[in-house]
Design a protein around this motif. Structure first.
Motif, PDB file in Angstrom:
ATOM      1  N   SER A 174       0.809  -1.216   0.000  1.00  0.00           N
ATOM      2  CA  SER A 174       0.000   0.000   0.000  1.00  0.00           C
ATOM      3  C   SER A 174       0.846   1.271   0.000  1.00  0.00           C
ATOM      4  O   SER A 174       0.323   2.373  -0.105  1.00  0.00           O
ATOM      5  CB  SER A 174      -0.913   0.020   1.230  1.00  0.00           C
ATOM      6  OG  SER A 174      -0.125   0.101   2.408  1.00  0.00           O
ATOM      7  N   ARG A 175       2.173   1.118   0.138  1.00  0.00           N
ATOM      8  CA  ARG A 175       3.044   2.297   0.219  1.00  0.00           C
ATOM      9  C   ARG A 175       3.926   2.444  -1.021  1.00  0.00           C
ATOM     10  O   ARG A 175       4.200   1.466  -1.717  1.00  0.00           O
ATOM     11  CB  ARG A 175       3.902   2.220   1.486  1.00  0.00           C
ATOM     12  CG  ARG A 175       3.072   2.416   2.751  1.00  0.00           C
ATOM     13  CD  ARG A 175       3.889   2.165   3.999  1.00  0.00           C
ATOM     14  NE  ARG A 175       4.899   3.207   4.182  1.00  0.00           N
ATOM     15  CZ  ARG A 175       5.901   3.086   5.027  1.00  0.00           C
ATOM     16  NH1 ARG A 175       6.047   1.982   5.749  1.00  0.00           N
ATOM     17  NH2 ARG A 175       6.775   4.064   5.160  1.00  0.00           N
ATOM     18  N   ALA A 176       4.366   3.673  -1.257  1.00  0.00           N
ATOM     19  CA  ALA A 176       5.143   3.977  -2.463  1.00  0.00           C
ATOM     20  C   ALA A 176       6.412   3.136  -2.533  1.00  0.00           C
ATOM     21  O   ALA A 176       7.013   2.805  -1.510  1.00  0.00           O
ATOM     22  CB  ALA A 176       5.513   5.455  -2.468  1.00  0.00           C
ATOM     23  N   GLY A 177       6.805   2.797  -3.764  1.00  0.00           N
ATOM     24  CA  GLY A 177       8.058   2.089  -3.997  1.00  0.00           C
ATOM     25  C   GLY A 177       9.133   3.070  -4.440  1.00  0.00           C
ATOM     26  O   GLY A 177       8.852   4.009  -5.190  1.00  0.00           O
ATOM     27  N   LEU A 178      10.356   2.873  -3.956  1.00  0.00           N
ATOM     28  CA  LEU A 178      11.476   3.710  -4.359  1.00  0.00           C
ATOM     29  C   LEU A 178      12.336   2.962  -5.364  1.00  0.00           C
ATOM     30  O   LEU A 178      12.580   1.761  -5.198  1.00  0.00           O
ATOM     31  CB  LEU A 178      12.341   4.088  -3.153  1.00  0.00           C
ATOM     32  CG  LEU A 178      11.665   4.851  -2.012  1.00  0.00           C
ATOM     33  CD1 LEU A 178      12.682   5.192  -0.938  1.00  0.00           C
ATOM     34  CD2 LEU A 178      10.987   6.120  -2.522  1.00  0.00           C
ATOM     35  N   ILE A 179      12.786   3.650  -6.397  1.00  0.00           N
ATOM     36  CA  ILE A 179      13.693   3.052  -7.381  1.00  0.00           C
ATOM     37  C   ILE A 179      14.952   3.924  -7.405  1.00  0.00           C
ATOM     38  O   ILE A 179      14.880   5.128  -7.680  1.00  0.00           O
ATOM     39  CB  ILE A 179      13.032   2.964  -8.767  1.00  0.00           C
ATOM     40  CG1 ILE A 179      11.776   2.087  -8.679  1.00  0.00           C
ATOM     41  CG2 ILE A 179      14.003   2.392  -9.797  1.00  0.00           C
ATOM     42  CD1 ILE A 179      10.940   2.049  -9.924  1.00  0.00           C
ATOM     43  N   LEU A 227      10.331   7.715  -7.265  1.00  0.00           N
ATOM     44  CA  LEU A 227       9.265   7.120  -6.450  1.00  0.00           C
ATOM     45  C   LEU A 227       8.058   6.851  -7.335  1.00  0.00           C
ATOM     46  O   LEU A 227       7.746   7.647  -8.221  1.00  0.00           O
ATOM     47  CB  LEU A 227       8.920   8.098  -5.331  1.00  0.00           C
ATOM     48  CG  LEU A 227       7.744   7.805  -4.403  1.00  0.00           C
ATOM     49  CD1 LEU A 227       8.007   8.425  -3.021  1.00  0.00           C
ATOM     50  CD2 LEU A 227       6.420   8.366  -4.944  1.00  0.00           C
ATOM     51  N   ILE A 228       7.371   5.750  -7.065  1.00  0.00           N
ATOM     52  CA  ILE A 228       6.149   5.430  -7.805  1.00  0.00           C
ATOM     53  C   ILE A 228       5.086   4.949  -6.829  1.00  0.00           C
ATOM     54  O   ILE A 228       5.370   4.145  -5.932  1.00  0.00           O
ATOM     55  CB  ILE A 228       6.422   4.383  -8.920  1.00  0.00           C
ATOM     56  CG1 ILE A 228       5.153   4.084  -9.726  1.00  0.00           C
ATOM     57  CG2 ILE A 228       7.050   3.100  -8.368  1.00  0.00           C
ATOM     58  CD1 ILE A 228       5.390   3.300 -11.014  1.00  0.00           C
ATOM     59  N   MET A 229       3.887   5.494  -6.963  1.00  0.00           N
ATOM     60  CA  MET A 229       2.782   5.101  -6.081  1.00  0.00           C
ATOM     61  C   MET A 229       2.208   3.758  -6.549  1.00  0.00           C
ATOM     62  O   MET A 229       2.128   3.496  -7.761  1.00  0.00           O
ATOM     63  CB  MET A 229       1.682   6.160  -6.098  1.00  0.00           C
ATOM     64  CG  MET A 229       2.125   7.519  -5.572  1.00  0.00           C
ATOM     65  SD  MET A 229       2.769   7.478  -3.886  1.00  0.00           S
ATOM     66  CE  MET A 229       1.263   7.150  -2.968  1.00  0.00           C
ATOM     67  N   PRO A 230       1.813   2.887  -5.613  1.00  0.00           N
ATOM     68  CA  PRO A 230       1.255   1.585  -6.001  1.00  0.00           C
ATOM     69  C   PRO A 230      -0.208   1.694  -6.448  1.00  0.00           C
ATOM     70  O   PRO A 230      -0.855   2.705  -6.212  1.00  0.00           O
ATOM     71  CB  PRO A 230       1.373   0.775  -4.708  1.00  0.00           C
ATOM     72  CG  PRO A 230       1.219   1.788  -3.625  1.00  0.00           C
ATOM     73  CD  PRO A 230       1.820   3.064  -4.145  1.00  0.00           C
TER      74      PRO A 230
END
Length: 374
Positions: free
Chosen positions: A347-352, A366-369
């Protein structure tokens, strides 16, 4: 007035400046380039009233000084067809007739009085100044432009945010679904300052900045910026308003970490995305030790795809959904051979984050799920 210069030098400079000019302008004279001859140099200006770019060219031979405005389309189309050779301009500044002499012929056309061309205001003395390497600035802009928004209600999101702090210069862009943050530790200031650069001048800079490693000087206040680079100067109006607190949306504790070859990941996404729902573009990532499963489906058309990619993964087994097109954009705007993905929960944003960072910089995306229907 008479002057001579190289046809290819003039043509390449005009093509760069032409990107400033709008197809429809509030003032008819803004359809023209402003030519000013002085001190053995030709200064060429293009403007859309909010963005003004000026470039300078050395002249081979000069007789007289003066200024005039030339229709941009006519001159551009003329220059494109000429091979490299000297061009001689003969300009009558009383009746504004121009004769361009070249190897096997000549062109005759009419210019306009330069007095009607709007003049740019000088930056005030109290402006903040940033000096940055041209290739670093070009890379920062290129990495960030794709993440800017097109939001009429929140215009501050439609540009690239330059946030100068005591620790570094942050270059940030976000549309609310994805975010890019570039930190440059070589640039810092005891007096914090910030500005939001609109998309058009950012794109102009991306196209004009060289990889020669020269310096770019940015002077800015609350309303406008003046950006000086090797071939000229860009003056632009800034987006006014307060940029959101971008640091607050970046999750800090992300125990689940994936390290993967960037090109392999992009390839898997390319092959799986055509089978995703057209409306959502949802792609599911299923993470287990040593493997990443990338899958998509479109229930309405009974299509699905699944591919397994080798990777390093430490953390809990989990499934998380992302918009496939946004994930591809992020990966395509990084240079590192390997990337690290940091996740907390679905449920939380992923960091690349690129495994190999540029020198003196820290790049994070950052990308929101998206919600998964299990």
């Amino acid at each position: 007035m008479r002057f001579t210069l190289s046809s290819t030098a003039l043509s390449s400079r005009l093509q760069t400046l032409a990107r400033v000019i709008n197809s429809k302008n509030s003032l008819p004279i803004l359809d023209s380039f402003l030519f000013e001859v002085r001190n053995q140099q030709l200064f060429i200006t293009a403007s859309d009233s909010e963005n003004v770019m000026r470039s300078v060219l050395a002249l081979d031979e000069v007789d007289g000084e003066g200024s005039f405005a030339v229709p941009n389309r006519k001159l551009l189309d003329t220059m494109k067809e000429l091979p490299e050779q000297p061009l001689t301009f003969e300009v009558n500044t009383e009746n504004y007739t121009i004769k361009i002499l070249y190897q096997n012929g000549l062109y005759n056309f009419t210019a306009q009085n330069a007095d009607e061309y709007p003049r740019t205001q000088q930056m005030p003395d109290g402006a903040t100044v940033i000096t940055i390497n041209s290739s670093v600035l070009a890379d920062n802009i290129s990495r960030s432009l794709f993440a800017t928004a097109q939001d009429e209600l929140r215009p501050v999101m439609n540009g690239i945010y330059f946030d100068l702090t005591q620790d570094c210069l942050n270059v940030v862009a976000s549309d609310g679904h994805k975010l890019v943050r570039n930190k440059d530790y070589a640039i810092k200031s005891e007096a914090p300052a910030a500005f939001i650069l609109p998309k058009k001048p950012a794109t102009l800079l991306k196209n004009v900045l060289g990889k020669d490693g020269g310096d770019v000087v940015i002077k800015f206040d609350d309303r406008s910026a003046e950006i000086s680079f090797a071939d000229g100067v860009l003056t632009c109006r800034l987006i006014e308003g307060r940029y959101p607190n971008y640091n607050s949306v970046i999750p800090q504790n992300n125990p689940n970490q994936l390290t993967i070859d960037r090109r392999s990941f992009i390839g898997a996404l390319k092959r799986v995305l055509p089978f995703a729902s057209e409306s959502s573009q949802l792609v599911r990532l299923r993470l287990d030790a040593g493997r990443l499963e990338v899958s998509s489906e479109d229930i309405d058309f009974a299509t699905s795809a699944k591919e397994v990619v080798n990777c390093e993964y430490t953390g809990q087994s989990m499934s998380i959904g992302f918009k496939g097109t946004s994930l591809s954009e992020i990966l395509n705007n990084l240079q590192s051979e390997e990337v690290q993905m940091e996740l907390a929960d679905p449920s939380r944003a992923g960091l690349i984050i690129p495994v190999t960072q540029p020198e003196n910089e820290d790049v994070l995306m950052l990308i929101m799920p998206m919600l998964l229907n299990d």
